[in-house]
Design a protein around this motif. Structure first.
Motif, PDB file in Angstrom:
ATOM      1  N   CYS A  85       4.996 -22.512  39.503  1.00 60.26           N
ATOM      2  CA  CYS A  85       4.537 -21.221  39.012  1.00 60.26           C
ATOM      3  C   CYS A  85       4.391 -20.376  40.269  1.00 60.26           C
ATOM      4  O   CYS A  85       3.583 -20.686  41.142  1.00 60.26           O
ATOM      5  N   LEU A  86       5.224 -19.358  40.390  1.00 63.43           N
ATOM      6  CA  LEU A  86       5.328 -18.638  41.657  1.00 63.43           C
ATOM      7  C   LEU A  86       4.739 -17.237  41.551  1.00 63.43           C
ATOM      8  O   LEU A  86       4.388 -16.780  40.469  1.00 63.43           O
ATOM      9  N   THR A  87       4.684 -16.580  42.680  1.00 62.05           N
ATOM     10  CA  THR A  87       4.163 -15.207  42.666  1.00 62.05           C
ATOM     11  C   THR A  87       5.291 -14.192  42.504  1.00 62.05           C
ATOM     12  O   THR A  87       5.021 -13.010  42.426  1.00 62.05           O
ATOM     13  N   ASP A  88       6.545 -14.655  42.436  1.00 63.62           N
ATOM     14  CA  ASP A  88       7.678 -13.731  42.274  1.00 63.62           C
ATOM     15  C   ASP A  88       7.496 -12.904  41.011  1.00 63.62           C
ATOM     16  O   ASP A  88       7.123 -13.432  39.972  1.00 63.62           O
ATOM     17  N   ARG A  89       7.806 -11.640  41.116  1.00 65.88           N
ATOM     18  CA  ARG A  89       7.725 -10.794  39.940  1.00 65.88           C
ATOM     19  C   ARG A  89       8.959 -11.018  39.068  1.00 65.88           C
ATOM     20  O   ARG A  89      10.075 -11.048  39.567  1.00 65.88           O
ATOM     21  N   ILE A  90       8.732 -11.185  37.779  1.00 63.37           N
ATOM     22  CA  ILE A  90       9.852 -11.456  36.888  1.00 63.37           C
ATOM     23  C   ILE A  90      10.195 -10.223  36.088  1.00 63.37           C
ATOM     24  O   ILE A  90       9.334  -9.599  35.489  1.00 63.37           O
ATOM     25  N   ASP A  91      11.472  -9.863  36.130  1.00 62.43           N
ATOM     26  CA  ASP A  91      11.913  -8.667  35.430  1.00 62.43           C
ATOM     27  C   ASP A  91      12.818  -9.104  34.288  1.00 62.43           C
ATOM     28  O   ASP A  91      14.023  -8.938  34.341  1.00 62.43           O
ATOM     29  N   ALA A  92      12.231  -9.735  33.297  1.00 62.33           N
ATOM     30  CA  ALA A  92      13.034 -10.296  32.221  1.00 62.33           C
ATOM     31  C   ALA A  92      13.204  -9.272  31.115  1.00 62.33           C
ATOM     32  O   ALA A  92      12.229  -8.769  30.576  1.00 62.33           O
ATOM     33  N   GLU A  93      14.456  -9.034  30.811  1.00 62.30           N
ATOM     34  CA  GLU A  93      14.774  -8.017  29.826  1.00 62.30           C
ATOM     35  C   GLU A  93      14.731  -8.626  28.435  1.00 62.30           C
ATOM     36  O   GLU A  93      15.297  -9.688  28.215  1.00 62.30           O
ATOM     37  N   LYS A  94      14.068  -7.948  27.520  1.00 63.20           N
ATOM     38  CA  LYS A  94      14.084  -8.358  26.109  1.00 63.20           C
ATOM     39  C   LYS A  94      13.829  -9.853  25.915  1.00 63.20           C
ATOM     40  O   LYS A  94      14.569 -10.536  25.226  1.00 63.20           O
ATOM     41  N   MET A  95      12.812 -10.372  26.572  1.00 63.74           N
ATOM     42  CA  MET A  95      12.437 -11.758  26.341  1.00 63.74           C
ATOM     43  C   MET A  95      11.002 -11.792  25.838  1.00 63.74           C
ATOM     44  O   MET A  95      10.132 -11.156  26.421  1.00 63.74           O
ATOM     45  N   THR A  96      10.772 -12.545  24.778  1.00 64.69           N
ATOM     46  CA  THR A  96       9.406 -12.706  24.308  1.00 64.69           C
ATOM     47  C   THR A  96       8.723 -13.743  25.194  1.00 64.69           C
ATOM     48  O   THR A  96       9.380 -14.489  25.908  1.00 64.69           O
ATOM     49  N   CYS A  97       7.382 -13.781  25.101  1.00 63.36           N
ATOM     50  CA  CYS A  97       6.656 -14.762  25.906  1.00 63.36           C
ATOM     51  C   CYS A  97       7.078 -16.174  25.535  1.00 63.36           C
ATOM     52  O   CYS A  97       7.152 -17.049  26.392  1.00 63.36           O
ATOM     53  N   SER A  98       7.371 -16.400  24.257  1.00 65.94           N
ATOM     54  CA  SER A  98       7.780 -17.758  23.888  1.00 65.94           C
ATOM     55  C   SER A  98       9.175 -18.056  24.444  1.00 65.94           C
ATOM     56  O   SER A  98       9.461 -19.200  24.805  1.00 65.94           O
ATOM     57  N   ASP A  99      10.030 -17.047  24.577  1.00 69.74           N
ATOM     58  CA  ASP A  99      11.321 -17.260  25.263  1.00 69.74           C
ATOM     59  C   ASP A  99      11.087 -17.707  26.700  1.00 69.74           C
ATOM     60  O   ASP A  99      11.763 -18.599  27.215  1.00 69.74           O
ATOM     61  N   ILE A 100      10.117 -17.051  27.350  1.00 68.25           N
ATOM     62  CA  ILE A 100       9.836 -17.379  28.753  1.00 68.25           C
ATOM     63  C   ILE A 100       9.343 -18.828  28.871  1.00 68.25           C
ATOM     64  O   ILE A 100       9.821 -19.594  29.698  1.00 68.25           O
ATOM     65  N   VAL A 101       8.383 -19.180  28.011  1.00 73.11           N
ATOM     66  CA  VAL A 101       7.840 -20.541  28.073  1.00 73.11           C
ATOM     67  C   VAL A 101       8.936 -21.556  27.739  1.00 73.11           C
ATOM     68  O   VAL A 101       9.005 -22.631  28.334  1.00 73.11           O
ATOM     69  N   SER A 102       9.831 -21.172  26.817  1.00 72.46           N
ATOM     70  CA  SER A 102      10.925 -22.080  26.430  1.00 72.46           C
ATOM     71  C   SER A 102      11.820 -22.430  27.603  1.00 72.46           C
ATOM     72  O   SER A 102      12.420 -23.506  27.623  1.00 72.46           O
ATOM     73  N   THR A 103      11.935 -21.546  28.594  1.00 73.92           N
ATOM     74  CA  THR A 103      12.798 -21.869  29.738  1.00 73.92           C
ATOM     75  C   THR A 103      12.272 -23.101  30.473  1.00 73.92           C
ATOM     76  O   THR A 103      13.023 -23.757  31.180  1.00 73.92           O
ATOM     77  N   GLY A 104      10.998 -23.433  30.272  1.00 72.86           N
ATOM     78  CA  GLY A 104      10.458 -24.660  30.852  1.00 72.86           C
ATOM     79  C   GLY A 104      11.136 -25.912  30.304  1.00 72.86           C
ATOM     80  O   GLY A 104      11.128 -26.964  30.932  1.00 72.86           O
TER      81      GLY A 104
END
Lengths: 368, 341
Positions: A85-104
């Motif tokens: 879990c990094l401090t990089d800023r994420i510029d994810a276009e049209k992704m829901t939070c569950s999409d983000i967690v799913s990348t795990g």
């Protein structure tokens, strides 16, 4: 090497290219443990984390997870054992939070990355654990920094690793969420028998939530130990080269820099009643004296950190005639006296006498 | 949510496919010599294979429609790959000057080969175009290492495009007159003059390229979170980036080799698709961009061919009219989102 050692670093030098940022790293983290890296800005905490995460090549040394050397492991194998879990800023276009967690779940999915029911369950569990389930269908760009940080933590949990590397996981959170998430993490490392390595700037929380603390300073791993080892002897003030204030290692609290000079106000305190007054006078830039404070009094650490002059007494002793005399001398030199004590007992009868003395001089004020 | 999304995606795919079919049929039917749907159908089925209608359909309109469909899809997918690579929603083969680089090498190759008295076959054209695309990408990558800001990268790309175009003009100016006529049409961008043999080459390259891009959708989704997270998810970044660049270069090179530079499709279509499908998942957007790009280019070609008939517009004229506003909308939209946070 203990059998349940999950992560082990030996003689690691971390840095960029050939430039060493942190030298001499050696530590072990066992299953169920949290290791926290602390140190001043720019000391190289993130560099250490990136090196352990195999994001930066090690300049020298060896990092292993459950006995397997990281440098000889395949990327896909590392990704199942280690999440970040990094401090990089994420510029994810049209992704829901569950999409983000799913990348795990990426390391576990097939060629096209389609989620199975098991993957969805892991995502849901991680979101519920971190309290982000209510954000599942919200666009990741439309939530606050703190919420985003929590979602990224959920992502790291959903990856179901053996080691989680977290770079300042709580920096954007409010105090309640900081405590909540660190508690969640502590329960998680125990229930899943995994290890966490994190960097924190909140050293008071590092003290409360870490099993081990690694101090990074001036290009090297300065000290490694339990919170009790680290938060003693004013070590923290030295680690951060504190110049404008003090840090109390026992309570984990910081005080601003004392106002020095000839005291204008004498505060008769004790039992914690003086602390708000000391801090108020410091904020206003008024030099003050305080007394008579027992060395085991709640007021003592703050009075010692902030007062220009302080009259103390040994723990559990009645106030001596000598201390009383010196306090009266100080009152003579001060313009006004404030008594914050509401009730007096056997041990601080002298302070009652001081208040009476100040009143007789016409210097006693209710407030300033 | 999952179910609602699945329904939305299915409906959108069906809609786009229907739209593509509709425009493809219209391409076959419309034109200076009006043919009825029945005549076209008969020509396609090969029932009457020596009528004028058969020749018009099979030798002119069918290859043209097929080329517009395949190349439109290729351009959109190429644009989407570049956007993923640069994490920049307004990247595309045209705005980054990659099409112009390809145009330059193809023009030089054409002039040189004509001077030596032979006509290049389509494979050589694609090869020349690919070399130009990759060279222009190399230049852009050099810039990308130095600039942080997405607008600066685009400006660098546009400037690279201008330089390539200027050099192309220079070569054309000093080429023999007979060569220029050939070059002029092509360098403006057009789906005309493509025959069925070309279409077969196009189909092989474009379908293979798109399929390969689709197989990259998993690492692309990881890469959307940034390089560090992608590494942690087990993506081999070096190989992945190389694959993205080569695939994108191959697809846009194929377009430039046969139709010349076509503007803005690569930026506009993926963006429209993200809005339509309500997601940025590569596994959805890659096929969506292909179908959407096909429909977009068929429609634009139809307009280029018919609006001022018998005068034909260059395809880029039409795609720019519809595509450029989308690019502006993307930039404004992003500013709004940034502020909203």
């Amino acid at each position: 090497m203990a059998e349940d050692t999950v992560l082990r670093a030996e003689g690691v030098s971390a840095g960029y290219g050939k430039k060493v940022v942190v030298d001499g790293l050696a530590f072990e983290v066992r299953a169920g443990e949290i290791l926290t890296i602390i140190g001043p800005n720019g000391a190289g905490k993130s560099t250490v984390l990136k090196s352990i995460a195999a994001q930066l090549p090690l300049i020298s040394g060896r990092v292993s997870i459950c006995g397997g050397d990281l440098s000889s492991m395949k990327e896909s194998d590392i990704s199942r054992r280690l999440s970040v879990c990094l401090t990089d800023r994420i510029d994810a276009e049209k992704m829901t939070c569950s999409d983000i967690v799913s990348t795990g779940r990426y390391p576990y999915t097939g060629r096209l990355g389609l989620l199975t029911d098991g993957d969805r369950a892991a995502v849901r569990e991680a979101m519920e654990l971190t309290g982000t389930a209510y954000l599942a269908d919200t666009d990741f760009r439309c939530i606050s920094d703190g919420q985003r940080q929590t979602v990224m933590l959920a992502r790291a949990i959903a990856q179901q690793p053996q080691v989680m590397l977290l770079d300042e996981p709580t920096s954007f959170l409010d105090i309640n969420n900081k405590l909540r998430l660190l508690t969640v993490l502590r329960e998680l490392v125990r229930s899943r028998n995994i290890a966490v390595v994190q960097s924190l700037h909140e050293i008071d929380l590092a003290q409360r939530f870490s099993d081990k603390i690694l101090c990074v300073h001036s290009g090297k791993a300065d000290r490694l130990g339990t919170p009790e080892d680290i938060f003693s002897d004013g070590y923290i003030s030295g680690l951060y080269s504190m110049t404008s204030g003090t840090f109390n290692g026992l309570f984990g609290t910081a005080e601003a820099e004392r106002v020095t000079g000839r005291p204008e106000v004498f505060v008769i305190g004790g039992g914690g009643s003086g602390i708000p007054m000391y801090r108020m006078l410091q904020r206003r830039g008024t030099a003050f004296a305080a007394g008579v404070i027992h060395e085991n009094d709640l007021d003592f650490p703050v009075a010692a950190a902030l007062s220009a002059e302080l009259i103390t007494e040994k723990s559990f002793e009645s106030v001596s005639a000598e201390s009383l005399r010196r306090a009266k001398e100080l009152i003579d030199r001060c313009g006004s006296v404030i008594c914050t004590v509401k009730s007096f007992g056997q041990m601080n009868l002298a302070n009652k006498e001081l208040a009476g003395y100040a009143d007789s001089l016409g210097k006693l004020r209710g407030s300033i | 949510m999952e179910r609602k999304r699945a329904v939305r995606w299915t409906v959108c795919f069906l809609l786009l496919t229907a739209l593509t079919l509709f425009f493809a049929v219209t391409e076959l039917v419309c034109g200076s010599s009006g043919l009825s749907v029945r005549e076209v159908a008969e020509a396609l089925s090969g029932e009457s294979n020596d009528t004028a209608a058969y020749r018009i359909v099979s030798e002119i309109r069918l290859p043209r429609a097929a080329a517009a469909l395949l190349l439109g899809g290729a351009l959109s997918v190429s644009g989407y790959l570049l956007q993923s690579f640069f994490a920049n929603p307004i990247a595309g083969p045209y705005v980054l000057g990659i099409s112009s680089g390809a145009k330059l090498t193809v023009a030089v190759a054409m002039i040189v080969s004509l001077q030596h008295g032979f006509v290049m076959n389509s494979a050589l054209m694609v090869a020349a175009s690919f070399a130009g695309s990759v060279a222009a990408m190399g230049v852009i990558l050099l810039f990308a290492g130095r600039v942080r800001n997405m607008a600066q990268l685009i400006i660098a790309g546009v400037m690279t495009g201008y330089i390539c175009s200027a050099v192309t003009e220079l070569f054309v100016t000093f080429a023999d007159d007979s060569n220029i006529v050939n070059l002029h049409n092509w360098s403006m961008g057009s789906f005309s003059g493509i025959d069925m043999a070309d279409v077969r080459v196009i189909a092989v390259i474009v379908l293979a390229g798109t399929a390969a891009a689709f197989m990259l959708s998993k690492p692309m989704s990881a890469y959307q979170l940034g390089e560090s997270y992608a590494v942690n998810m087990g993506v081999n970044i070096r190989m992945f980036r190389l694959a993205l660049i080569l695939l994108s270069g191959m697809l846009s090179a194929c377009v430039t080799a046969f139709a010349g530079p076509v503007s803005f499709v690569g930026v506009a279509v993926p963006h429209l698709m993200k809005g339509l499908f309500g997601t940025a998942k590569p596994i959805v957007i890659i096929p969506a961009s292909f179908v959407g790009g096909a429909a977009f280019c068929l429609a634009c070609d139809l307009i280029a061919r018919t609006v001022f008939s018998p005068v034909e517009l260059s395809i880029s004229t039409v795609t720019a009219v519809f595509g450029a506003p989308v690019v502006i909308a993307v930039m404004l939209g992003r500013n709004k989102e940034r502020r909203g946070i």
